[in-house]
Design a protein around this motif. Structure first.
Motif, short mmCIF file in Angstrom:
data_model
loop_
_atom_site.label_atom_id
_atom_site.label_comp_id
_atom_site.label_asym_id
_atom_site.label_seq_id
_atom_site.Cartn_x
_atom_site.Cartn_y
_atom_site.Cartn_z
N ALA B 174 0.70 -1.28 0.17
CA ALA B 174 0.09 -0.04 -0.02
C ALA B 174 0.68 1.23 -0.01
O ALA B 174 0.63 2.17 -0.67
N ASP B 175 1.87 1.25 0.68
CA ASP B 175 2.85 2.55 1.03
C ASP B 175 3.57 2.76 -0.38
O ASP B 175 3.56 3.85 -0.77
N VAL B 176 3.95 1.76 -1.06
CA VAL B 176 4.61 1.76 -2.44
C VAL B 176 3.70 2.36 -3.39
O VAL B 176 4.10 3.28 -4.28
N PHE B 177 2.46 1.86 -3.26
CA PHE B 177 1.38 2.34 -4.26
C PHE B 177 1.20 3.78 -4.17
O PHE B 177 1.03 4.36 -5.31
N GLY B 341 6.08 5.71 -11.06
CA GLY B 341 5.00 5.89 -11.20
C GLY B 341 4.07 4.63 -11.51
O GLY B 341 4.72 3.60 -11.06
N PHE B 342 2.76 4.45 -12.08
CA PHE B 342 2.30 3.42 -12.01
C PHE B 342 2.61 2.43 -12.96
O PHE B 342 2.69 1.17 -12.79
N GLY B 343 3.62 2.85 -13.92
CA GLY B 343 4.12 1.80 -14.97
C GLY B 343 5.03 0.80 -14.02
O GLY B 343 5.41 -0.29 -14.35
N THR B 344 5.56 1.30 -12.76
CA THR B 344 6.67 0.32 -12.26
C THR B 344 5.74 -1.02 -11.80
O THR B 344 6.25 -2.23 -12.01
N PHE B 345 4.46 -0.95 -11.46
CA PHE B 345 3.53 -2.33 -11.32
C PHE B 345 3.52 -2.82 -12.57
O PHE B 345 3.37 -4.08 -12.61
N VAL B 346 3.03 -2.23 -13.56
CA VAL B 346 2.82 -2.56 -14.88
C VAL B 346 3.90 -3.54 -15.38
O VAL B 346 3.74 -4.87 -15.99
N LEU B 360 -2.89 -3.74 -11.05
CA LEU B 360 -2.85 -2.68 -10.15
C LEU B 360 -2.30 -1.37 -10.42
O LEU B 360 -2.49 -0.17 -10.21
N GLY B 361 -1.45 -1.49 -11.77
CA GLY B 361 -0.87 -0.20 -12.35
C GLY B 361 -1.57 0.18 -13.41
O GLY B 361 -1.87 1.29 -13.53
#
Lengths: 246, 388
Positions: B174-177, B341-346, B360-361
């Motif tokens: 959650a914190d990373v998100f 950014g959200f791309g990290t999760f992608v 999630l990303g």
């Protein structure tokens, strides 16, 4: 105009030379590498990667053109009127979807490789062509349609002989835009293991080799510019030929 | 008379959407239960996935929604029906995940299956169609967006989805998100702010000088054809060299990888729409209006700030909308060069073939881009309606 043509021809020659014999250009890229890293990407032939890249774009764009023009015609006929509001809304919403997200979400459906890239390029390419098909068909003046009807043309004849020819320039502009965007977007396909020029850029990014990033990016960028100009010239020529015939 | 015919005739779009939904509900798994994140899971249909006989009332609600969407052509009814179907599907998938997860299990993953995605998609499409047929005014569209966002937030906060796979991925980081979310915002909005600060004056100059316009526009268009991955990568080199040469620049956070090249690349992509729309907006101001302003004794500066810019504002706003939506999407690519950014999760998700992580990303990115588009479109339309 003549300078621009000469410039373009020079660009084509340069691109062809680079793809045919990339090693000649090693001195150009060598200063960008560090610690004796290779200056030219050799894991695969740049020419073959370019062909694979453009092949993916061509297949996706061709499919997108057929489907988008077909859909555009369908929703502008009385039978498809129920679908018009939603299809316009989808085009608006669809263009806000980031290509990376579309690509990544296609992977669970079809697995890694070229297939998710084809799907993402196809879906993404649909939008501008569909939008322009609709816009082109809608701008046909009502008076023209009325007189066509008065001449006794059937709905099908009106479409083929009047509406589509009048809408053609706008539709072709949509196809051109879609193809150019696809050439750039296809590079992202390499993150899901599609064969293409993105491979070179990713190899550069992961090994910190700017020479790879630059040559991959340049080939994609130059190809996109040349194809854009080529399609534009073809459109103009087709329009001029039609105008002189009419 | 014609109206009544319209009311009675079945809706073809409704029939298509209901048909797809029905096929999906019958043929595809509603959820996929996996003992852990990596292994293949067990597909479960709508009725089998829900505890006890809870699947039947959900199926009944969906069936009713499908029938109403085919038969009733009033947009208000269709919107309510689509909303009810979406709520039923979303709540059911949460209940299914809860029921299928053993108490205290931390490794099990219950992912939504094809039936959930398609049912949710056709419900959303039906709702979109109803909204499109209502042709809402800007304020109405913002209102609809606020309601949708509120409902989503309530669903997430209620914990109804707590046992679903991608919410588990979220809970684990959650914190990373939220850190990546903030980073994504900085990338998209920061580059936009810089592009406005520089693009507006450039657009004004382009409007005034045809020579500047002829020199600048092709360059900016050329930048747009460089694939995003390449531009990010190419900018790493000069910034890396700058950081190596100037310790001060390095201390300011200017480095070859990370935020700096990503911001710079997004800024470069953002320039063209801002400059072009400013110039076009100014060129569209009728000559009669500027002549009248001049006749009233306005100086060039007053003419610009009081007449030309206010009249060009809606067009400029449209350019800003293009930039923001485009940058929110492109910022995902920044993850490839350590820009976050959200791309990290992608990309992490693609790398680990963990699709929950991709979701999630990807889903927040899409939601963010969509919401910005709705808000800025409404703002541009409102600006157009109100005579400046």
């Amino acid at each position: 105009m003549r300078v621009a043509t000469a410039l373009r021809l020079a660009l084509v020659a340069l691109l062809a030379a680079f793809l045919a014999a990339p090693d000649w250009f090693e001195p150009v890229f060598a200063p960008l590498t560090e610690n004796g890293a290779p200056a030219i990407y050799r894991q695969a032939s740049l020419l073959q990667l370019t062909i694979a890249h453009l092949g993916t774009v061509a297949v996706a764009s061709l499919a997108a053109t057929v489907v988008a023009v077909g859909l555009g015609i369908f929703v502008s006929r009385p039978a498809g009127a129920d679908f018009l509001p939603l299809s316009r809304a989808i085009v608006n919403v669809g263009q806000t979807f980031p290509p990376v997200a579309v690509l990544a979400l296609a992977v669970p459906a079809v697995g890694f490789g070229t297939a998710p890239t084809l799907i993402a390029l196809f879906l993404y390419g649909l939008l501008p062509i569909f939008e322009n098909t609709l816009a082109g068909l809608r701008q046909v003046p009502a008076a023209v349609l009325d007189s066509a009807r008065g001449m006794g043309l059937t709905g099908r004849q009106r479409l083929v002989e009047v509406e589509l020819p009048l809408a053609l320039p706008v539709i072709l502009a949509g196809v051109r835009y879609s193809v150019v965007v696809s050439i750039g977007t296809a590079t992202i396909g390499s993150t899901v293991a599609a064969r293409g020029l993105g491979e070179v850029i990713i190899a550069g990014l992961t090994s910190g080799n700017t020479a790879f990033v630059l040559q991959g990016g340049l080939v994609v960028g130059v190809t996109a510019v040349l194809i854009h100009d080529g399609l534009l010239a073809a459109e103009r020529r087709a329009m001029a030929a039609r105008a002189s015939k009419a | 008379m014609r109206d009544r015919d319209d009311q009675r005739r079945i809706d073809r779009l409704g029939a298509l959407l209901a048909g797809i939904g029905a096929l999906a509900a019958v043929l595809l798994p509603f959820v996929i239960a996996k003992p852990n994140r990596i292994v293949a899971g067990e597909p479960l249909g709508l009725v089998a996935a829900l505890p006890g006989a809870a699947g039947w009332p959900v199926a009944a609600v969906l069936l009713l929604a499908g029938v109403l969407t085919i038969l009733d052509r009033r947009p208000g009814v269709r919107l309510a029906v689509a909303g009810a179907a979406l709520a039923a599907v979303c709540l059911a998938v949460g209940v299914a995940a809860d029921g299928l997860t053993p108490e205290g299990d931390r490794y099990g993953r219950v992912s939504p299956g094809g039936a959930f995605w398609l049912l949710a998609a056709v419900s959303l499409l039906a709702a979109t169609d109803a909204l499109a047929r209502m042709s809402l005014r800007p304020a109405g569209r913002i209102g609809a967006l606020v309601i949708a966002a509120g409902a989503t937030a309530a669903l997430l906060a209620s914990g109804a989805w707590a046992d679903l796979s991608f919410m588990r991925e979220y809970a684990a980081r959650a914190d990373v998100f939220w850190r990546e979310a903030a980073r994504h915002g900085v990338l998209a909005v920061g580059s936009l702010a810089a592009a406005i600060a520089m693009g507006l004056p450039l657009g004004i100059l382009c409007h005034r000088s045809a020579r500047l316009r002829q020199a600048l526009m092709p360059t900016l268009t050329l930048i747009q054809t460089i694939p995003s991955m390449a531009l990010f990568g190419i900018l790493m080199a000069p910034l890396g060299a700058l950081a190596a040469a100037l310790p001060l620049a390095h201390d300011l956070g200017i480095r070859g990888i990370g935020l700096a090249p990503a911001l710079l690349a997004l800024f470069l992509y953002a320039l063209l729409p801002v400059v072009a729309n400013t110039a076009v907006g100014l060129a569209d101001v009728p000559a009669a209006v500027t002549d009248a302003g001049r006749g009233m004794g306005l100086t060039d500066r007053q003419l610009l700030t009081r007449v030309e810019l206010p009249l060009a504002f809606p067009v400029i706003l449209t350019g800003i909308r293009i930039v923001l939506v485009q940058n929110i999407g492109l910022a995902t690519v920044a993850a490839l060069i350590g820009g976050g950014g959200f791309g990290t999760f992608v990309f992490q998700g693609i790398g680990q073939t963990a699709m929950d992580l991709v979701l999630l990303g990807a889903v927040p990115t899409i939601a963010l881009a969509f919401a910005s588009a709705v808000i800025l479109d409404a703002a541009a339309e409102a600006a157009r309606r109100r005579p400046a």
